[in-house]
Design a protein around this motif. Structure first.
Motif, PDB file in Angstrom:
ATOM      1  N   PHE A 119     -10.243   0.302   0.060  1.00 16.78           N
ATOM      2  CA  PHE A 119     -10.532   0.976  -1.205  1.00 16.78           C
ATOM      3  C   PHE A 119      -9.331   1.812  -1.656  1.00 16.78           C
ATOM      4  O   PHE A 119      -8.951   1.804  -2.838  1.00 16.78           O
ATOM      5  CB  PHE A 119     -11.767   1.864  -1.030  1.00 16.78           C
ATOM      6  N   LYS A 120      -8.704   2.529  -0.731  1.00 13.90           N
ATOM      7  CA  LYS A 120      -7.542   3.347  -1.101  1.00 13.90           C
ATOM      8  C   LYS A 120      -6.368   2.483  -1.519  1.00 13.90           C
ATOM      9  O   LYS A 120      -5.635   2.816  -2.464  1.00 13.90           O
ATOM     10  CB  LYS A 120      -7.174   4.248   0.072  1.00 13.90           C
ATOM     11  N   LEU A 121      -6.173   1.347  -0.808  1.00 12.02           N
ATOM     12  CA  LEU A 121      -5.110   0.424  -1.224  1.00 12.02           C
ATOM     13  C   LEU A 121      -5.403  -0.154  -2.605  1.00 12.02           C
ATOM     14  O   LEU A 121      -4.492  -0.385  -3.408  1.00 12.02           O
ATOM     15  CB  LEU A 121      -4.952  -0.698  -0.195  1.00 12.02           C
ATOM     16  N   TRP A 122      -6.686  -0.390  -2.877  1.00  9.30           N
ATOM     17  CA  TRP A 122      -7.081  -0.876  -4.213  1.00  9.30           C
ATOM     18  C   TRP A 122      -6.739   0.170  -5.282  1.00  9.30           C
ATOM     19  O   TRP A 122      -6.240  -0.162  -6.363  1.00  9.30           O
ATOM     20  CB  TRP A 122      -8.571  -1.179  -4.197  1.00  9.30           C
ATOM     21  N   LEU A 124      -4.372   2.488  -5.013  1.00  9.94           N
ATOM     22  CA  LEU A 124      -2.916   2.520  -5.135  1.00  9.94           C
ATOM     23  C   LEU A 124      -2.408   1.317  -5.918  1.00  9.94           C
ATOM     24  O   LEU A 124      -1.448   1.428  -6.694  1.00  9.94           O
ATOM     25  CB  LEU A 124      -2.277   2.549  -3.739  1.00  9.94           C
ATOM     26  N   PHE A 125      -3.050   0.159  -5.685  1.00  9.63           N
ATOM     27  CA  PHE A 125      -2.672  -1.050  -6.433  1.00  9.63           C
ATOM     28  C   PHE A 125      -2.882  -0.828  -7.937  1.00  9.63           C
ATOM     29  O   PHE A 125      -2.022  -1.183  -8.758  1.00  9.63           O
ATOM     30  CB  PHE A 125      -3.501  -2.234  -5.937  1.00  9.63           C
ATOM     31  N   ASN A 126      -4.031  -0.260  -8.318  1.00  7.85           N
ATOM     32  CA  ASN A 126      -4.298   0.000  -9.734  1.00  7.85           C
ATOM     33  C   ASN A 126      -3.260   0.943 -10.328  1.00  7.85           C
ATOM     34  O   ASN A 126      -2.844   0.780 -11.481  1.00  7.85           O
ATOM     35  CB  ASN A 126      -5.693   0.599  -9.920  1.00  7.85           C
ATOM     36  N   PHE A 127      -2.820   1.925  -9.549  1.00  9.94           N
ATOM     37  CA  PHE A 127      -1.831   2.878 -10.046  1.00  9.94           C
ATOM     38  C   PHE A 127      -0.476   2.210 -10.270  1.00  9.94           C
ATOM     39  O   PHE A 127       0.223   2.509 -11.244  1.00  9.94           O
ATOM     40  CB  PHE A 127      -1.692   4.025  -9.050  1.00  9.94           C
ATOM     41  N   LEU A 128      -0.090   1.273  -9.378  1.00 10.98           N
ATOM     42  CA  LEU A 128       1.241   0.663  -9.444  1.00 10.98           C
ATOM     43  C   LEU A 128       1.265  -0.661 -10.199  1.00 10.98           C
ATOM     44  O   LEU A 128       2.344  -1.214 -10.413  1.00 10.98           O
ATOM     45  CB  LEU A 128       1.777   0.433  -8.026  1.00 10.98           C
ATOM     46  N   PHE A 181      -2.937  -9.188  -2.307  1.00 10.80           N
ATOM     47  CA  PHE A 181      -2.245  -8.111  -1.602  1.00 10.80           C
ATOM     48  C   PHE A 181      -3.039  -7.673  -0.370  1.00 10.80           C
ATOM     49  O   PHE A 181      -2.472  -7.491   0.730  1.00 10.80           O
ATOM     50  CB  PHE A 181      -2.040  -6.932  -2.566  1.00 10.80           C
ATOM     51  N   LEU A 182      -4.363  -7.524  -0.513  1.00 10.78           N
ATOM     52  CA  LEU A 182      -5.178  -7.109   0.639  1.00 10.78           C
ATOM     53  C   LEU A 182      -5.197  -8.194   1.702  1.00 10.78           C
ATOM     54  O   LEU A 182      -5.163  -7.889   2.917  1.00 10.78           O
ATOM     55  CB  LEU A 182      -6.604  -6.794   0.170  1.00 10.78           C
ATOM     56  N   ASP A 183      -5.255  -9.474   1.304  1.00  9.44           N
ATOM     57  CA  ASP A 183      -5.203 -10.565   2.291  1.00  9.44           C
ATOM     58  C   ASP A 183      -3.874 -10.543   3.032  1.00  9.44           C
ATOM     59  O   ASP A 183      -3.821 -10.792   4.253  1.00  9.44           O
ATOM     60  CB  ASP A 183      -5.396 -11.909   1.587  1.00  9.44           C
ATOM     61  N   MET A 184      -2.777 -10.252   2.301  1.00  8.35           N
ATOM     62  CA  MET A 184      -1.456 -10.205   2.938  1.00  8.35           C
ATOM     63  C   MET A 184      -1.392  -9.060   3.951  1.00  8.35           C
ATOM     64  O   MET A 184      -0.867  -9.221   5.068  1.00  8.35           O
ATOM     65  CB  MET A 184      -0.376 -10.037   1.868  1.00  8.35           C
ATOM     66  N   ALA A 202      -1.610   6.221   7.834  1.00 11.14           N
ATOM     67  CA  ALA A 202      -0.505   6.017   6.899  1.00 11.14           C
ATOM     68  C   ALA A 202      -1.023   5.777   5.487  1.00 11.14           C
ATOM     69  O   ALA A 202      -0.492   6.319   4.514  1.00 11.14           O
ATOM     70  CB  ALA A 202       0.357   4.841   7.359  1.00 11.14           C
ATOM     71  N   VAL A 203      -2.077   4.964   5.358  1.00 10.72           N
ATOM     72  CA  VAL A 203      -2.651   4.706   4.033  1.00 10.72           C
ATOM     73  C   VAL A 203      -3.206   5.997   3.454  1.00 10.72           C
ATOM     74  O   VAL A 203      -3.034   6.281   2.251  1.00 10.72           O
ATOM     75  CB  VAL A 203      -3.739   3.623   4.136  1.00 10.72           C
ATOM     76  N   GLU A 204      -3.875   6.818   4.292  1.00  9.97           N
ATOM     77  CA  GLU A 204      -4.423   8.087   3.817  1.00  9.97           C
ATOM     78  C   GLU A 204      -3.306   9.019   3.337  1.00  9.97           C
ATOM     79  O   GLU A 204      -3.416   9.685   2.300  1.00  9.97           O
ATOM     80  CB  GLU A 204      -5.218   8.754   4.946  1.00  9.97           C
ATOM     81  N   GLU A 205      -2.189   9.039   4.088  1.00  5.51           N
ATOM     82  CA  GLU A 205      -1.068   9.905   3.703  1.00  5.51           C
ATOM     83  C   GLU A 205      -0.454   9.467   2.377  1.00  5.51           C
ATOM     84  O   GLU A 205      -0.199  10.293   1.499  1.00  5.51           O
ATOM     85  CB  GLU A 205      -0.010   9.880   4.820  1.00  5.51           C
TER      86      GLU A 205
END
Length: 576
Positions: A119-122, A124-128, A181-184, A202-205
């Protein structure tokens, strides 16, 4: 990226998740539920009337994204206020809807990231991701995000391996979708040998660094006690809540160009302290460690600087700079490709011209061969012609001998004809001279006529000009006469004035002469009076001497008589 654009990205995922048939349309009942949930998480008052009116039952059929946008903009996005809702809850709602359909982790539990980390990577993905749909993240941003995660774990990212992966997948050339991206990331290709807990930390940071929130200890203003608060940093405000659920907001610190951040020494049992100074108050805070304090102070200082510069966020600014750098690289790449294409065209043009030159050389060789053959044929024809001419010459010699006799006879006849021709030529010359004279006479006549017509035209033009001049002269004479009469009248008036002035001058001269005479008479009288005064002064000086003894009586009497002389003279002068 403004708040509306950020919200639209998450809503787009929720809408596409409800589009089961991938037709670009969603049923109205599902959109009603989605709208109701958006009202809740965005803390907007519900408007069931507008909801039912927009999705009324008499309008059959599903609704496309374009058909849903007017309602979404008018009744939801236009009413959203920044800071009035918890964006993480909003993102969690959209993630729940889309992950149920699209996110497929390893069923055996071998995924590198947990569901919460996904969810956090998602987020971050939306932001970038790029600001166009369908949402993708360009390879440069993918590398940037993976480097941030690896740096948080003190691991170096293998950029070559990432480039190989992206080059091997044709569908990833334009960018990765969030599910690719999540699969990778879950494949473990770039995070081999790293435990899930390290990846999660690391993802949380990185998530907290980009989203800019976390726990800090804050000192109260009144009771001066320390309380742990969840802080959220925005470009213009630093808000703090009771907990990370952000249900109860305890306060906020408005950031402007007058604010500053300072480090504080450890005291009151707290370490890693710093303060935020505003124009009205100083806020003391404590971080868990030195690194967290450094990150928070740097983030707040950056927010103050960006606020003064009129920018939104550090990471958004960095993203914009990276995007501009990519555009510049693409422009340079396009220019280089264009230059390469142009050089290729020039090379092809050069090869084509070389081929044409070879063809021209071959054509020249063929032309030389044909020219030699033509020269050989011409030489043979010349030899044959020469032989034929020699035969004809011999025949001509024979014919000449036979013709000489005839020539003698014809010469006499020719002499007679010559004389006749001379006579005819003389006659022709005389006729030509007569014809030339006639032509010249006609030309002279034509020129005379032309000159006469020209003179008549000039005479008529001059006559017109003369008439015009005459009219102008008459007008000028009339005007002159009028002016002359006016001038004459003015001269008469001036003469009268002059005569009057001369009379006045004469009178002045007469008066002046009279005054001059009076002055001269007064001067004569003055001189005579002066002479008299001198005379009487002498007499008075004489009378002032005392009379000595033995003087004659006659002198006394004479002196007495003279004593009365000044009185008599003074009286006479006064009478005069």
């Amino acid at each position: 990226m403004d708040l509306r654009a950020e919200l639209l990205k998450s809503i787009w995922y929720a809408f596409t998740a409800l589009d089961v048939e991938k037709s670009g349309k969603v049923s109205k009942s599902q959109l009603k539920v989605l709208s109701h949930n958006l009202y809740t998480v965005l803390c907007i008052p519900h408007d069931p009337v507008a909801l039912e009116e927009h999705f009324r039952d008499d309008d059959d059929g599903p609704v496309s994204s374009q058909g849903y946008m007017p309602y979404l903009n008018k009744y939801i996005l236009d009413k959203v206020e920044e800071g009035a809702f918890v964006k993480e809850n909003f993102d969690q709602l959209c993630w729940t809807l889309t992950a149920k359909k699209n996110y497929k982790p390893d069923r055996n539990g071998n995924s590198v990231v947990s569901h919460q980390d996904a969810f956090k990577l998602w987020c971050l993905f939306n932001f970038l991701s790029e600001d166009k749909y369908p949402l993708v993240m360009v390879p440069d941003e993918v590398e940037y995000l993976l480097k941030k995660i690896c740096t948080a774990m003190n691991v170096e990212l293998n950029s070559c391996e990432l480039d190989d992966y992206l080059s091997q997948e044709p569908q990833t050339q334009g960018g990765l979708t969030v599910w690719q991206f999540l699969d990778m990331v879950n494949s473990g290709r770039f995070l081999r040998g790293i435990e899930q807990e390290a990846v999660s930390m690391a993802v949380e940071e990185v998530y907290q660094e980009v989203i800019e929130d976390g726990y800090l200890w804050k000192k109260g203003q009144l009771r001066r006690n320390w309380s742990e608060r969840w802080f959220t940093l925005k470009p213009s405000v630093l808000s703090y809540y009771m907990s990370e659920e952000r249900k109860e907001k305890k306060g906020s610190i408005t950031l402007d160009k007058h604010c500053c951040v300072e480090m504080l020494p450890d005291r009151d049992g707290k370490r890693c302290m710093f303060c935020v100074k505003t124009s009205s108050r100083t806020y003391e805070m404590s971080a868990s460690d030195t690194r967290q304090r450094q990150e928070w102070t740097l983030a707040i200082q950056t927010a103050i600087r960006l606020q003064a510069e009129g920018k939104k966020s550090l990471h958004k600014d960095l993203k914009q700079k990276r995007r501009e750098q990519r555009e510049q690289r693409e422009q340079r790449k396009a220019a280089k490709e264009e230059e390469t294409q142009r050089l290729k065209q020039l090379q092809e043009e050069k090869e084509r011209k070389l081929q044409e030159l070879e063809l021209l050389k071959e054509a020249q060789r063929q032309a030389e061969i044909l020219l030699q053959e033509e020269e050989q044929r011409r030489r043979q024809q010349h030899e044959e012609m020469q032989r034929t001419l020699e035969v004809q010459l011999r025949e001509a010699e024979q014919a000449r001998a036979s013709m000489q006799a005839e020539m003698v006879l014809k010469e006499a006849e020719a002499e007679r004809q010559r004389k006749r021709i001379l006579e005819l030529e003389e006659m022709q010359e005389r006729l030509q001279e007569a014809l030339q004279q006639e032509v010249k006479a006609r030309q002279d006549e034509e020129s005379v006529r032309y000159a006469q017509a020209r003179l008549l035209a000039e005479e008529e033009e001059k006559l017109k000009q003369l008439m015009k001049l005459k009219e102008e002269q008459e007008e000028y004479i009339i005007k002159t006469q009028r002016e002359k009469q006016v001038l004459k009248q003015e001269m008469e008036n001036k003469n009268k004035c002059l005569e009057e002035a001369q009379k006045q001058l004469e009178e002045v001269r007469v008066n002046r002469q009279r005054v001059d005479q009076d002055v001269m008479a007064a001067q004569r009288k003055l001189r005579q009076a002066s002479t008299n005064v001198k005379h009487w002064n002498v007499q008075m000086n004489r009378l002032m001497h005392p009379i000595g003894p033995g003087d004659k009586r006659t002198n006394v009497s004479g002196g007495g008589f003279l004593g009365y002389q000044p009185l008599l003279s003074q009286r006479e002068s006064s009478l005069r």
